[in-house]
Design an enzyme around this catalytic site. Structure first.
Site: not given
Length: 576
Positions: A503-504
Site C-alpha cells: 500500500t506504499h
C-alpha cells in the site's frame, strides 16, 4: 444549494496521521481547527472483537468502499483504463485514523541518500548514471535528511517507537524512546545468518511498543501483546501507535479542535478576489447528501495519495503533467515498490502464528547507495528483512511451485508448511519514470459525480533488475539459516493491480525547490496558493526501500510548523 458555515483558522481534509498531527500542533498553538473525515468515528473501544480474519483481512472491513470511490488503471496509454472493482494491489483506508489504524507499525526513516538522490548519484557516478535517456527522472526533494531529522525525532517520540541504532542509517539526535521488541528464535536465526554473511542486522523500528510509554503530549500507549493482528486490524490493546491513541486525543484536549465525520470534500474553493489564495472547501455529508461550504484561513490536504491529487485536479489548482511534453507537475513521479525475496522450507517448526506487525530484523547493506552501483544496471536498492507478523490461517497457504492449487495435495502441503516456512524479502525502491503518472479519467466518476483518478503505471527495467538482485541476496540468507529448500520469487513481469503487493503508493503531488517540476515547496505549501498545504506520501519524489510512515510523519510535523508560521505571518515560507 450549499450551506455556508462559520469561518475557522484551519481545515484539514482527512484525519489520519497527517491530519491528526496538523490538528494537534495547530490546536496547541491556539488555532481553531476543523477536521473533515469522510469516514466514521472509531477508536480502541471498537476493536475488542478484532480477531476476525475473514471480516477484516479478507473482506476489508476497515477499508474504503470501492463501489463508491476507486480509481482506474492501465499499464500504458494504448490500453483502456478500467476501474479497480475490489481491493487488490493496495488497500485504501477510510474512517478516523485512516491507514494509521490498520498499518503494521514498521517505522523506518528514509536514508540521507533518498533526499539528495540526483545530486549524490551524479557526483559519485556521473550524469550518465541518471539514465535520463531511458526515461528516468531523478530529482532532489528540496530538503536534506539533516533538515528533516528533528521532525523524524518528534514523530518517533509521539509514537514511542521501539528500536535500536542503525549503523547504516542517517545520524540521530536522540535514541529511540523505547527498547526493541523481543528477539524470537526466528529473528535470532536471521541475525546469525546475515551477520555471518557480513551484513549489519538490527531490530526493526516498531510502533508496536516493547513497553508502556507516555509520549510528550501525555498520551499513554500500551505494551504489545504479540497477538499477530496488526496489519488490516485496529489494536484492541491500544498498543500500536495510531492517530486515535496519540495526536487526535491531543488535539481534542485543547478545546480548539472539532472532528466532523461523514464529511466528503469534493472541491477546494479559490478566493474569487485573489487567485493566490483558497477560501475553504465544499463537502457533502455522506449520510444526508447535503452540501456545505467550510470557509478557512488555511486549507491542508491530508487524505491519501490519490485523493490529494484528485482534489487539486478537479479544483483546477496547478498544471497537469503531460507525459508527451513533460510539462506540468501535478500527477508526475508516481512510484510504487517491488519486493524481491524468497521462501525457505525448514524441517523445524516455528511459532509463526504469533507475532506483531513490526516484529522483525533487517539490514540495509543493499539499500540506498550503501553498496557500489558502478557495475549495476539499476540505482538504489532495498531493506532486506524477515518479519514475524503472525501467519493467519485463511490467507497463509505456502506451497511449493509444483503443488496443485486445490485438493488433498494442496491441503497436505499447506498444513505441513504453515509452521515450517520462513520468508526473507527486500523491500525495493522504485524511481520516477516519465511514463508513470496520475491523471483524471474521462469516462468514470465516483458516487458524487466527480471523475476518478486514472493511474498509468508499469514496472521498468531498473525495477526488474533491482527485484532480481534483492531476491538473490534473500536466497543467500535463507540458505545460511539452514533451509532444506529455498524457492526464489518469480521475476517481475508487467505490473498488475489485482494481487496484493504493497500500500506504499507515492508521488503525484511531489515536493521540491522548483515550481516547474514540483507541486509544493519544502514546507508542503502549494506553489500557486499561499494558504494551501498538501502533505502525505504524494510529496515523495521517488519511493524508498522502506515503509513510508515515519517520513510521512516527519513531513507532517514540518508542515504543521509551516501552517502555524503562515497563520501568524502569512506570505511565502520558502522566502524566509
Amino acid at each position: 444549494m450549499a450551506t455556508e458555515l462559520d469561518r475557522v483558522d484551519v481545515v484539514t481534509v482527512g484525519v489520519g496521521w497527517t491530519g491528526g498531527i496538523i490538528a494537534a500542533e495547530a490546536a496547541k498553538a491556539g488555532l481553531q481547527v476543523v477536521g473533515l473525515e469522510r469516514g466514521r468515528e472509531r477508536g480502541t473501544e471498537d476493536y475488542q472483537n478484532i480477531h476476525d480474519e475473514y471480516k477484516y483481512a479478507i473482506r476489508y472491513e476497515l477499508m474504503q468502499d470501492v463501489s463508491k470511490e476507486t480509481l482506474t488503471f492501465r499499464n500504458n496509454p494504448d490500453q483502456r483504463a478500467l476501474p479497480m472493482r475490489q481491493m487488490g494491489s493496495f488497500l485504501l483506508g477510510e474512517n478516523l485514523g485512516g491507514a494509521g489504524t490498520h498499518w503494521n507499525g514498521q517505522t523506518w526513516r528514509f536514508l540521507p541518500y533518498d533526499f539528495e538522490i540526483r545530486s549524490m548519484t551524479e557526483e559519485k557516478y556521473g550524469e550518465e548514471k541518471l539514465m535520463e535517456d531511458e526515461g528516468y527522472r531523478l530529482q532532489d526533494w528540496g530538503i536534506t535528511y539533516d533538515e528533516l531529522e528533528p521532525y523524524f525525532d518528534k514523530f518517533e517520540k509521539t509514537c514511542g517507537i521501539s528500536g535500536e541504532e542503525n549503523p547504516l542509517g542517517g545520524e540521530r539526535s536522540d535514541a529511540y524512546p523505547t527498547p526493541p521488541m523481543i528477539k524470537t528464535r526466528i529473528l535470532e536465526m536471521f541475525e546469525k545468518a546475515s551477520s555471518g554473511l557480513g551484513h549489519s542486522p538490527i531490530m526493526m523500528p516498531s510502533a508496536n511498543l516493547s513497553e508502556q510509554f507516555e509520549n510528550p503530549d501525555g498520551e499513554t500507549i500500551a505494551a504489545c501483546q504479540y497477538c499477530a493482528f496488526c496489519e488490516r486490524f485496529g489494536c484492541e490493546y491500544g498498543a500500536k501507535s495510531s492517530p486515535e491513541v496519540t495526536v487526535i486525543p491531543t488535539a481534542r484536549k485543547t478545546g480548539n479542535f472539532e472532528v466532523r465525520t461523514h464529511a466528503n470534500v469534493v472541491e477546494i474553493l479559490t478566493d474569487e478576489e485573489d487567485e493566490s489564495q483558497v477560501s475553504g472547501v465544499r463537502y457533502v455529508d455522506t449520510r444526508t447528501g447535503k452540501e456545505f461550504i467550510q470557509p478557512a484561513d488555511v486549507v491542508v490536504l491530508n487524505s491519501y495519495v490519490f485523493n490529494n491529487y484528485k482534489l487539486l485536479r478537479v479544483s483546477d489548482i496547478g498544471q497537469q503533467y503531460d507525459p508527451e511534453t513533460e510539462e506540468g507537475s501535478l500527477g508526475r513521479s508516481y512510484c510504487y515498490q517491488i519486493f524481491g525475496g524468497a521462501t525457505g522450507y525448514f524441517d523445524e517448526q516455528f511459532n509463526t502464528f504469533m507475532g506483531a506487525g513490526a516484529l522483525g530484523m533487517a539490514f540495509d547493506d543493499f539499500n540506498g547507495d550503501n553498496f557500489d552501483h558502478a557495475d549495476l544496471d539499476f540505482l538504489h536498492g532495498g531493506n532486506i528483512s524477515i518479519t514475524q507478523t503472525g501467519n493467519r490461517p485463511i490467507a497463509t497457504n505456502r506451497i511449493r511451485p509444483d503443488t496443485p492449487s486445490w485438493g488433498s495435495e494442496f491441503k497436505k502441503e499447506s498444513i505441513e508448511s504453515y509452521t515450517r516456512t520462513l520468508s526473507v524479502s527486500g523491500q525495493g525502491a522504485t524511481l520516477p519514470h516519465k511514463d508513470n503518472y496520475l491523471d483524471l479519467d474521462e469516462e468514470y466518476t465516483d458516487v458524487y459525480g466527480v471523475p476518478l483518478v486514472q493511474l498509468t503505471y508499469n514496472f521498468k527495467d531498473q525495477d526488474r533488475a533491482r527485484h532480481k538482485y534483492l531476491a538473490e541476496r534473500s536466497v543467500e540468507v535463507l540458505e545460511e539459516m539452514g533451509a532444506s529448500e529455498v524457492v526464489q520469487n518469480s521475476e517481475l513481469g508487467d505490473y498488475s493491480i489485482v494481487p496484493y503487493q504493497s500500500t506504499h503508493n507515492t508521488g503525484g503531488t511531489i515536493m521540491g525547490d522548483d515550481p516547474e517540476v514540483s507541486v509544493v515547496n519544502n514546507w508542503l505549501q502549494h506553489w500557486d496558493r499561499d494558504n494551501l498545504f498538501v502533505v502525505g506520501a504524494g510529496n515523495f519524489v521517488h519511493n524508498g526501500g522502506y515503509n513510508p510512515t515515519a517520513t510521512v510523519g516527519a513531513l507532517a510535523y514540518r508542515c504543521a510548523e509551516g501552517v502555524i508560521r503562515f497563520a501568524e505571518e502569512g506570505g511565502r515560507l520558502e522566502e524566509e
